[in-house]
Scaffold this active site. Structure first.
Site, PDB file in Angstrom:
ATOM      1  N   GLU A 127      25.790  30.466  10.599  1.00 30.15           N
ATOM      2  CA  GLU A 127      26.942  29.837  10.754  1.00 30.15           C
ATOM      3  C   GLU A 127      26.209  28.693  11.631  1.00 30.15           C
ATOM      4  O   GLU A 127      24.925  28.760  12.053  1.00 30.15           O
ATOM      5  CB  GLU A 127      27.236  30.941  12.492  1.00 30.15           C
ATOM      6  CG  GLU A 127      27.100  31.770  10.934  1.00 30.15           C
ATOM      7  CD  GLU A 127      28.390  33.000  11.776  1.00 30.15           C
ATOM      8  OE1 GLU A 127      27.834  33.233  12.939  1.00 30.15           O
ATOM      9  OE2 GLU A 127      28.710  34.302  10.813  1.00 30.15           O
ATOM     10  N   PRO A 128      27.752  28.305  12.185  1.00 31.13           N
ATOM     11  CA  PRO A 128      26.637  26.477  12.680  1.00 31.13           C
ATOM     12  C   PRO A 128      26.053  27.391  13.822  1.00 31.13           C
ATOM     13  O   PRO A 128      25.044  26.499  13.942  1.00 31.13           O
ATOM     14  CB  PRO A 128      28.192  26.162  13.758  1.00 31.13           C
ATOM     15  CG  PRO A 128      29.777  26.417  12.424  1.00 31.13           C
ATOM     16  CD  PRO A 128      28.349  27.846  12.153  1.00 31.13           C
ATOM     17  N   GLN A 338       4.445   8.456  -4.114  1.00 34.91           N
ATOM     18  CA  GLN A 338       3.007   7.138  -3.792  1.00 34.91           C
ATOM     19  C   GLN A 338       2.156   6.625  -5.224  1.00 34.91           C
ATOM     20  O   GLN A 338       2.223   5.828  -5.338  1.00 34.91           O
ATOM     21  CB  GLN A 338       2.179   8.576  -2.870  1.00 34.91           C
ATOM     22  CG  GLN A 338       0.692   6.997  -2.145  1.00 34.91           C
ATOM     23  CD  GLN A 338       1.639   6.894  -1.737  1.00 34.91           C
ATOM     24  OE1 GLN A 338       2.397   6.138  -0.479  1.00 34.91           O
ATOM     25  NE2 GLN A 338       0.972   5.833  -0.931  1.00 34.91           N
ATOM     26  N   GLU A 365      16.674  29.155   2.854  1.00 32.41           N
ATOM     27  CA  GLU A 365      15.979  30.948   2.336  1.00 32.41           C
ATOM     28  C   GLU A 365      14.989  30.685   3.117  1.00 32.41           C
ATOM     29  O   GLU A 365      14.082  31.515   2.660  1.00 32.41           O
ATOM     30  CB  GLU A 365      16.273  31.274   1.274  1.00 32.41           C
ATOM     31  CG  GLU A 365      17.407  30.609   0.072  1.00 32.41           C
ATOM     32  CD  GLU A 365      17.657  31.591  -0.927  1.00 32.41           C
ATOM     33  OE1 GLU A 365      17.041  33.240  -1.037  1.00 32.41           O
ATOM     34  OE2 GLU A 365      18.175  31.197  -1.450  1.00 32.41           O
ATOM     35  N   GLU A 369       8.092  27.851   8.325  1.00 28.40           N
ATOM     36  CA  GLU A 369       8.005  28.676   9.811  1.00 28.40           C
ATOM     37  C   GLU A 369       7.948  30.485   9.238  1.00 28.40           C
ATOM     38  O   GLU A 369       7.168  31.005   9.582  1.00 28.40           O
ATOM     39  CB  GLU A 369       8.399  28.112  10.816  1.00 28.40           C
ATOM     40  CG  GLU A 369       8.223  26.496  11.282  1.00 28.40           C
ATOM     41  CD  GLU A 369       9.010  25.186  10.049  1.00 28.40           C
ATOM     42  OE1 GLU A 369       9.636  26.022   9.245  1.00 28.40           O
ATOM     43  OE2 GLU A 369       8.150  24.273  10.247  1.00 28.40           O
TER      44      GLU A 369
HETATM   45  C1  LIG Z   1      20.705  22.515   1.157  1.00 27.13           C
HETATM   46  C2  LIG Z   1      20.989  23.815   1.689  1.00 27.13           C
HETATM   47  C3  LIG Z   1      21.700  25.050   0.838  1.00 27.13           C
HETATM   48  C4  LIG Z   1      22.275  25.405   2.398  1.00 27.13           C
HETATM   49  N1  LIG Z   1      22.844  27.121   1.348  1.00 27.13           N
HETATM   50  C5  LIG Z   1      23.235  28.170   2.215  1.00 27.13           C
HETATM   51  C6  LIG Z   1      23.854  29.008   1.108  1.00 27.13           C
HETATM   52  O1  LIG Z   1      24.369  29.012   0.221  1.00 27.13           O
HETATM   53  N2  LIG Z   1      24.145  29.908   2.034  1.00 27.13           N
HETATM   54  C7  LIG Z   1      23.818  30.542   3.857  1.00 27.13           C
HETATM   55  O2  LIG Z   1      23.638  31.419   3.994  1.00 27.13           O
HETATM   56  N3  LIG Z   1      22.955  29.053   4.204  1.00 27.13           N
HETATM   57  C8  LIG Z   1      22.808  28.743   2.867  1.00 27.13           C
HETATM   58  N4  LIG Z   1      21.465  27.001   4.029  1.00 27.13           N
HETATM   59  C9  LIG Z   1      21.199  26.915   5.679  1.00 27.13           C
HETATM   60  C10 LIG Z   1      20.028  28.004   5.719  1.00 27.13           C
HETATM   61  O3  LIG Z   1      19.696  28.947   4.791  1.00 27.13           O
HETATM   62  C11 LIG Z   1      19.193  27.505   6.661  1.00 27.13           C
HETATM   63  O4  LIG Z   1      19.741  25.987   7.441  1.00 27.13           O
HETATM   64  C12 LIG Z   1      17.969  28.351   6.920  1.00 27.13           C
HETATM   65  O5  LIG Z   1      17.850  29.525   7.556  1.00 27.13           O
HETATM   66  C13 LIG Z   1      17.879  27.623   8.687  1.00 27.13           C
HETATM   67  O6  LIG Z   1      18.631  27.900   9.673  1.00 27.13           O
HETATM   68  P1  LIG Z   1      19.183  26.623  10.703  1.00 27.13           P
HETATM   69  O7  LIG Z   1      19.234  25.079  10.217  1.00 27.13           O
HETATM   70  O8  LIG Z   1      20.288  27.146  11.432  1.00 27.13           O
HETATM   71  O9  LIG Z   1      17.397  26.041  11.443  1.00 27.13           O
HETATM   72  P2  LIG Z   1      17.354  26.533  12.212  1.00 27.13           P
HETATM   73  O10 LIG Z   1      17.428  28.401  12.739  1.00 27.13           O
HETATM   74  O11 LIG Z   1      17.496  26.531  14.412  1.00 27.13           O
HETATM   75  O12 LIG Z   1      15.507  26.439  12.956  1.00 27.13           O
HETATM   76  C14 LIG Z   1      15.759  25.111  13.730  1.00 27.13           C
HETATM   77  C15 LIG Z   1      13.678  25.344  13.750  1.00 27.13           C
HETATM   78  O13 LIG Z   1      13.407  26.348  13.837  1.00 27.13           O
HETATM   79  C16 LIG Z   1      12.300  26.674  13.467  1.00 27.13           C
HETATM   80  N5  LIG Z   1      12.696  27.937  14.013  1.00 27.13           N
HETATM   81  C17 LIG Z   1      13.266  28.938  14.291  1.00 27.13           C
HETATM   82  N6  LIG Z   1      12.511  30.288  14.296  1.00 27.13           N
HETATM   83  C18 LIG Z   1      11.658  30.184  14.617  1.00 27.13           C
HETATM   84  C19 LIG Z   1      10.748  31.008  15.010  1.00 27.13           C
HETATM   85  N7  LIG Z   1      10.696  32.038  15.610  1.00 27.13           N
HETATM   86  N8  LIG Z   1       9.284  31.019  14.746  1.00 27.13           N
HETATM   87  C20 LIG Z   1       9.031  29.090  14.951  1.00 27.13           C
HETATM   88  N9  LIG Z   1      10.074  28.404  13.903  1.00 27.13           N
HETATM   89  C21 LIG Z   1      11.420  28.724  14.282  1.00 27.13           C
HETATM   90  C22 LIG Z   1      13.362  26.953  12.318  1.00 27.13           C
HETATM   91  O14 LIG Z   1      11.594  27.337  10.956  1.00 27.13           O
HETATM   92  C23 LIG Z   1      13.367  25.113  12.227  1.00 27.13           C
HETATM   93  O15 LIG Z   1      12.678  24.277  11.790  1.00 27.13           O
HETATM   94  C24 LIG Z   1      21.811  25.903   3.059  1.00 27.13           C
HETATM   95  C25 LIG Z   1      20.756  24.968   3.528  1.00 27.13           C
HETATM   96  C26 LIG Z   1      20.401  23.529   3.451  1.00 27.13           C
HETATM   97  C27 LIG Z   1      19.683  23.109   3.556  1.00 27.13           C
END
Ligand SMILES: Cc1cc2nc3c(=O)[nH]c(=O)nc-3n(C[C@H](O)[C@H](O)[C@H](O)COP(=O)(O)OP(=O)(O)OC[C@H]3O[C@@H](n4cnc5c(N)ncnc54)[C@H](O)[C@@H]3O)c2cc1C
Length: 403
Positions: A127-128, A338, A365, A369
């Site tokens: 979610e957002p 490269q 997925e 991290e």
């Molecule tokens: C091309 C693409 C396709 C996608 N398709 C789907 C889909 O089909 N269905 C779906 O549900 N989602 C989908 N996603 C979403 C994806 O699963 C999420 O982007 C992912 O789970 C990470 O969540 P976030 O982007 O909110 O990052 P955040 O959770 O906000 O994380 C931001 C950063 O903080 C780090 N972080 C967060 N928590 C911790 C922790 N406890 N310790 C250390 N570091 C941490 C993360 O590793 C990351 O580097 C997709 C994303 C992309 C880019």
């Protein structure tokens, strides 16, 4: 230990390779530049049986094993990541969950048309305001008699505007002491009143794919569309990821292979200082690292596939395979650019697309991290897998092949 592929495995590999190389590779750059999915891709993958590859024949699938799914994903992503993403969401995150957790009635209604490729499926978890922290999701499902009323928004959903069905995770119990226990999973038809969706533009990679958002406003869903019990949503979502991550690992392995093949080809052709650049040890080092990564990534996903075939829990092994293969594919793609020098920086060659596409897989997925945290937790004894109420069925050839 037997590492040999069966005759059936080789047939799957060849069929998928032929489709990807002959039908998609010649046009992929055009669709990537246009930021559109080639319209023939989904129907053709359905027609070829790829969309139901490891689903039993009696549920409309091809009755192949989980290793066949991995091999197919490797071949698809060796041509373009967007092809493998289709398998990750339609098959790994949705159809396999139906097969694992669905009632017979849900399998007939949802799984059969999905395995036949007549309906396309996606997975709505992110979610957002909630990605890695799944239990923070805000989407709600309020029970009213025989129905649920769904409200909320999902973001970054692959195939959002192409799919007919979505496995939607929402909060059913805001009072749950542990927020993980307040989630439930639903099979949502995306043509229900109150559902809207759209595409996200301006992505770094998977531009020939579809990534979007889905919004639900007072969407009424019959209670029989809930998959699993109330409160089982988090466990179901995590089991979906065990399958989705397997496809991502196998696909990233294919991307490493594509980087290796492109780099070997270019290193043998390109001359500098009077000899092919492949003669320079620093170029050889990049190529040998790609060889190493490919073999290691391949063995890791095949182990996870073998465990799935046996019905063994593979959360740790699949996480390890996904983490390793996606980090290694990003590294391989960067090094492939490269090796190509300035030409690698242009879309005249495929490697710039490989680099852009490889980045997404270290985010979705489970970010790298999150996988590091999981592996450390297993090693330190902080995390143990407990049996699920419904496990992914092991592969049984006779049963899966029978109509
Ligand atoms: C091309 C693409 C396709 C996608 N398709 C789907 C889909 O089909 N269905 C779906 O549900 N989602 C989908 N996603 C979403 C994806 O699963 C999420 O982007 C992912 O789970 C990470 O969540 P976030 O982007 O909110 O990052 P955040 O959770 O906000 O994380 C931001 C950063 O903080 C780090 N972080 C967060 N928590 C911790 C922790 N406890 N310790 C250390 N570091 C941490 C993360 O590793 C990351 O580097 C997709 C994303 C992309 C880019």
């Amino acid at each position: 230990m037997d590492f040999a592929l069966t005759e059936e495995h080789r047939m799957v590999q060849q069929m998928v390779r032929d489709f990807a190389e002959k039908e998609v590779a010649p046009v992929i750059k055009d669709y990537d530049r246009a930021q559109e999915m080639a319209p023939f891709v989904l129907p053709r993958m359905g027609e070829l049986g790829i969309l139901g590859i490891c689903i039993p024949v009696r549920y409309g699938g091809q009755g192949m094993d989980y290793i066949s799914l991995g091999l197919a994903c490797e071949e698809l992503e060796a041509v373009d990541t967007t092809l493998r993403v289709i398998m990750s969401v339609h098959m790994g995150l949705n159809s396999m969950a139906l097969f694992q957790w669905g009632t017979e009635e849900q399998k007939q209604r949802f799984l059969v048309p999905q395995a036949l490729g007549k309906k396309i499926a996606c997975f709505g978890l992110t979610e957002p305001g909630a990605g890695s922290d799944v239990a923070a999701l805000q989407s709600t499902a309020r029970r009213q008699g025989d129905e649920y009323v769904i409200n909320g928004e999902k973001m970054w959903i692959s195939l959002a505007t192409k799919a007919h069905h979505c496995l939607w995770v929402a909060r059913t119990n805001p009072e749950a002491r542990d927020p993980h226990d307040g989630l439930s999973a639903f099979l949502l038809e995306l043509d229900r009143p109150g559902v809207t969706c759209g595409d996200i533009h301006g992505k770094l990679g998977v531009r020939a794919g579809s990534t979007g958002w889905i919004s639900c406003q007072d969407v009424r869903l019959p209670a029989e569309n809930r998959i699993g019990e109330e409160g089982e949503g988090f466990k179901i979502a995590m089991s979906c990821l065990d399958n989705g991550r397997y496809t991502v690992a196998a696909g990233a392995t294919g991307l490493i292979r594509a980087c290796l093949e492109a780099s070997v080809h270019y290193a043998n052709e390109r001359q500098a200082f009077g000899r092919p650049i492949g003669r320079f040890q620093l170029i050889q080092q990049k190529i040998s690292t790609m060889v190493q990564s490919y073999d290691a990534a391949r063995l890791m996903y095949l182990r996870a596939g073998w465990m799935k075939n046996q019905g063994l829990r593979n959360t740790r092994e699949t996480s390890l395979a996904k983490w390793f293969a996606t980090d290694a594919s990003f590294e391989a793609a960067s090094e492939a650019v490269q090796v190509h020098g300035a030409y690698g920086y242009s879309d005249e060659y495929d490697v710039e697309r490989y680099l852009r596409n490889s980045k997404g897989a270290v985010i979705y997925e489970g970010t790298s991290e999150i996988h590091q945290l999981m592996q450390a937790a297993y090693a330190l004894g902080y995390r143990k897998d407990v049996p699920l109420r419904c496990e992914l069925p092991p592969y049984q050839e006779d049963l899966w092949q029978s109509a």
